[in-house]
Structures are given as structure tokens and as C-alpha cells.
Design an enzyme around this catalytic site. Structure first.
Site, PDB file in Angstrom:
ATOM      1  N   CYS A 179     -48.952 -30.082 -16.891  1.00  0.00           N
ATOM      2  CA  CYS A 179     -48.533 -28.359 -18.363  1.00  0.00           C
ATOM      3  C   CYS A 179     -46.973 -30.370 -18.736  1.00  0.00           C
ATOM      4  O   CYS A 179     -47.809 -31.184 -18.407  1.00  0.00           O
ATOM      5  CB  CYS A 179     -47.587 -27.652 -17.953  1.00  0.00           C
ATOM      6  N   HIS A 194     -44.648 -27.426  -6.465  1.00  0.00           N
ATOM      7  CA  HIS A 194     -45.434 -26.291  -7.638  1.00  0.00           C
ATOM      8  C   HIS A 194     -45.271 -25.303  -9.465  1.00  0.00           C
ATOM      9  O   HIS A 194     -43.620 -25.745  -9.312  1.00  0.00           O
ATOM     10  CB  HIS A 194     -45.589 -25.032  -7.202  1.00  0.00           C
ATOM     11  N   HIS A 246     -48.997 -33.694  -5.846  1.00  0.00           N
ATOM     12  CA  HIS A 246     -47.448 -33.677  -4.777  1.00  0.00           C
ATOM     13  C   HIS A 246     -47.497 -35.345  -4.072  1.00  0.00           C
ATOM     14  O   HIS A 246     -46.666 -35.084  -3.598  1.00  0.00           O
ATOM     15  CB  HIS A 246     -48.496 -32.859  -3.787  1.00  0.00           C
ATOM     16  N   CYS A 300     -44.788 -31.332 -15.809  1.00  0.00           N
ATOM     17  CA  CYS A 300     -45.357 -31.658 -14.859  1.00  0.00           C
ATOM     18  C   CYS A 300     -45.254 -33.265 -15.383  1.00  0.00           C
ATOM     19  O   CYS A 300     -45.384 -34.209 -14.584  1.00  0.00           O
ATOM     20  CB  CYS A 300     -46.091 -31.076 -14.300  1.00  0.00           C
ATOM     21  N   GLU A 316     -53.514 -31.766  -5.270  1.00  0.00           N
ATOM     22  CA  GLU A 316     -53.107 -32.586  -4.504  1.00  0.00           C
ATOM     23  C   GLU A 316     -52.289 -33.870  -4.575  1.00  0.00           C
ATOM     24  O   GLU A 316     -51.586 -34.650  -3.790  1.00  0.00           O
ATOM     25  CB  GLU A 316     -54.262 -32.829  -3.491  1.00  0.00           C
TER      26      GLU A 316
HETATM   27 ZN   LIG Z   1     -50.131 -27.377  -3.790  1.00  0.00          ZN
HETATM   28 ZN   LIG Z   2     -46.555 -27.447 -14.632  1.00  0.00          ZN
END
Ligand SMILES: [Zn+2]
Ligand SMILES: [Zn+2]
Length: 193
Positions: free
Chosen positions: A170, A145, A139, A173, A136
């Protein structure tokens, strides 16, 4: 990256005294993963949450709006933890919700004891909550996602799927997260909503 002006505020809603180590454990993990200082600060009381009389659950979106309004200026983000069951209107329930690119997110402990092995200790339950808190918070740093099922930003429909992913971002991200953190470090915290 960390400074006094940039604190991740962990905001318990309701009484967590019986499981006080949970908040400290989540705080420690978030400090390690995001590099910000963390602090525990209650902002809302459980009795002030609005219970949907038909669903007997709590709509998370207005809670996020209140948290963002009440968050102190030094808070880079606020992550609330509640024991009540949360929903958004299009779903039967949510494990948590976040303001995408915003200030506040919330997670609920309500469903994370499901399907734990009988022999599992508190640690397995706490570990799920850490993953949800990281997800969260991701985000709020504008992450969407991720398709990588091991990445913490992977969307999970069940606790089994939560158990299957890691608490880490990852590589893809991580790059997006670092960019957003750099951008935030340059702007005055109080101007960010
Ligand atoms: Zn989410
Ligand atoms: Zn990722």
C-alpha cells in the site's frame, strides 16, 4: 537502486526441478517489485533441516539463522523456498517467517495448494507464493503487518485471505520500504546482518 552488490538471493531448499519455472517466476516478480537483481543460489540442503520428531514439522527460526550466516556478501536479502511444512512454537504452522529488519526469510509451498479451485492452474498457486515471498521480504526491510487487507503486508490466517490481498505494498508501506532501501544502499552490504 540495483547494483551488482545488491542482489536478492532466491535460495531453493530441496529439488525444484519439477517446477523450475516457479523460481524464475518468483525471481522476475521480486525484481519488478523491489528493483534489485535476483539470483538463484541453493545454500542449505533439505536433508540438513531439523525435523521436530513430535510435530513432524520444521522449525523455521533456526533455518533463518543458518541462511543469514551462509548468505554471500552481495546478497541484500535471502529468500528461501522449501516444500516442507514450517512452524514456530506458538503456532500450528506458518506459511513463512522472516528476520524483522534482518537478512533472511523463508516460505513454504506446503499449504499453498489448499482450497484452490479444481480448475485453477499452476498460476494461482505460484501467485500465492509470490505474495508470500513479497510479504516475508517486506519484514526483512523492517515492515510490520498492515491493516489494509489489500496490502501485501496484511497478515493472513488462511489461503483465502492470501487470495484476497494483492502482491503490492500500500502507499504507506511503500514509503517505509523505500526509506529502508535508501538506508541500506548507503551502508556496506557485508556489515548488515
Ligand atoms: Zn508477516
Ligand atoms: Zn500496507
Amino acid at each position: 537502486m540495483s547494483s551488482k552488490e545488491h542482489t536478492l538471493v532466491i535460495s531453493p531448499i530441496g529439488d525444484f526441478d519439477a517446477d523450475g519455472e516457479l523460481l524464475h517466476y518468483v525471481g522476475k516478480e521480486l525484481r519488478n517489485l523491489f528493483g534489485y537483481e535476483t539470483g538463484i543460489l541453493p545454500l542449505i540442503e533439505e536433508k540438513d533441516l531439523w525435523l521436530d520428531p513430535v510435530r513432524k514439522q520444521y522449525h523455521s527460526t533456526p533455518i533463518l539463522e543458518t541462511l543469514a550466516l551462509l548468505s554471500p556478501p552481495e546478497a541484500v536479502k535471502v529468500v528461501a523456498i522449501t516444500r516442507v511444512d514450517l512452524f514456530i512454537p506458538i503456532l500450528t504452522h506458518v506459511y513463512g517467517e522472516a528476520q524483522l529488519g534482518g537478512k533472511a526469510c523463508i516460505l513454504s509451498t506446503y499449504r499453498f495448494r489448499e482450497a484452490l479451485p479444481f480448475t485453477a492452474g499452476k498460476e494461482a498457486f505460484h501467485y500465492r507464493l509470490v505474495k508470500e515471498a513479497v510479504h516475508e521480504l517486506g519484514h526483512t526491510f523492517n515492515l510490520r503487518h498492515c491493516r489494509d487487507s489489500a496490502c501485501v503486508m496484511h497478515y493472513c490466517r488462511s489461503v483465502e485471505e492470501v487470495d484476497g490481498k494483492s502482491k503490492q505494498f500500500c502507499r504507506y508501506c511503500t514509503v517505509l520500504l523505500k526509506d529502508e532501501m535508501k538506508r541500506l544502499a548507503k551502508e556496506p552490504v557485508s556489515s548488515k546482518q
